[in-house]
Enzyme design. Structure first.
Site, short mmCIF file in Angstrom:
data_model
loop_
_atom_site.label_atom_id
_atom_site.label_comp_id
_atom_site.label_asym_id
_atom_site.label_seq_id
_atom_site.Cartn_x
_atom_site.Cartn_y
_atom_site.Cartn_z
CE LYS A 192 0.64 1.00 4.55
NZ LYS A 192 0.97 2.29 5.20
CB THR A 249 -1.38 4.68 2.99
OG1 THR A 249 -1.42 3.92 4.19
CG2 THR A 249 0.04 5.13 2.74
#
Length: 334
Positions: A192, A249
């Site tokens: 991620k 994120t």
């Protein structure tokens, strides 16, 4: 419970503050002057200014003292490694001589030189007889230090360790779930960060919310492909440590990796970005390792490949976008 947090950066400090709500916590850092200043100021002015330390949180630069606090007479003590992935192996090697029983880490990524996940590094260093695992999930240091709500997952093959961590850390606004899918949890946390760089670039170039949504969704497909190929479970990647961490994120303004992408869109070089950031952005270190690993496994990860191309191969952002848009249309699959 006695808990020692090894690593006094922003994330280690934030977690130490949170853990101290219920436990006796000792925060260790290697810089004697910095740790002395923290003890005097009762805050980490360098990395997490403005968040006072609770009474149950003490600091030290004495590694032996940190180990004795959590790995000594109290068999139920817990060591929490809060270094970057690159610092995990040497920290584990330093811990080994003290024969700790329970270790968890907070880092997310692949070891750059070996392409190993953190638990694989731990297996190499510690061998048998030590319970270890990864604490992961969507969380920013500043929000954790403020005591804002968050949910994390402890991933371990040891049920006893998972229960110990839940008992110690499931407190106030922090909820802790457990999983035995260590691979799935660690792959989600690693990849991620790379995708956050891509979404930062897209946002910085003004490509719009449609593009951001597409990158996140197709990025999740890349995480799933790699995670399953390495032995993780697809349902894990639909949870907190997969899609949850990915969304945070890629969209949160506090994301260091997203900031890397935004800075790239401004035309800054990687060296300048890293210097200005002042904190580790694991997506940069991870991109090369994940690209090589995917190529070796025959897995298509076009977004990851594009990010690595910009970071390390001198590919322009325009060429990166062009490559992604020029891919042949096909049936949507994971």
């Amino acid at each position: 419970m006695n808990i020692s947090v090894l690593g006094a950066g922003a994330w280690g400090t934030a977690m130490a503050i949170a853990f101290a709500a219920k436990n006796n916590v000792l925060l260790w850092g290697r810089n004697q002057a910095a740790m002395s200043a923290m003890q005097t100021d009762r805050q980490n002015s360098d990395y997490l200014s403005g968040f006072p330390f609770p009474d149950n949180l003490q600091v030290t630069a004495d590694f032996a003292a940190a180990m004795a606090h959590a790995a000594g007479a109290d068999a139920d003590g817990l060591l929490v490694i809060a270094t970057s992935v690159s610092g995990l192996r040497p920290t584990l090697e330093a811990c080994r001589a003290y024969q700790p029983k329970n270790i968890i880490w907070l880092c997310k990524g692949f070891e750059e030189s070996t392409q190993l996940l953190p638990h694989q590094v731990a297996e190499q260093v510690l061998g048998q007889g030590v319970a270890f695992g990864a604490l992961s999930g969507p969380s920013f240091a500043q929000e954790v230090a403020k005591g804002l709500p968050c949910a994390l997952t402890i991933a371990s093959k040891s049920k006893d360790l998972s229960q110990l961590v839940v008992q110690a850390l499931h407190v106030n606004a922090m909820r802790v779930y457990s999983s035995d899918d260590v691979v799935g949890v660690e792959v989600g946390g690693a990849v991620k960060n790379i995708l956050a760089i891509a979404t930062g670039v897209a946002d910085g170039l003004g490509l719009g919310l449609n593009a951001r949504a597409a990158l996140i969704t197709r990025g999740l497909a890349e995480i799933s492909r790699l995670g399953v190929a390495l032995g993780g479970r697809s349902e894990t990647l639909m949870g907190l440590t997969g899609v949850g961490d990915l969304i945070l994120t890629c969209t949160g303004d506090l994301s260091r990796n997203r900031k890397v992408g935004l800075a790239l869109a401004q035309g800054k070089s990687l060296d300048i970005i890293v210097q200005e950031l002042g904190h580790v952005a694991e997506g940069v270190r991870c991109a090369q390792a994940v690209r090589s690993l995917a190529q070796g496994l025959g897995i298509q990860m076009p977004i990851t490949d594009a990010v690595a191309g910009v970071l390390f191969d001198g590919i322009s952002l325009q060429e990166m976008i062009g490559r992604l848009l020029a891919r042949d249309a096909k049936q949507e699959t994971h």
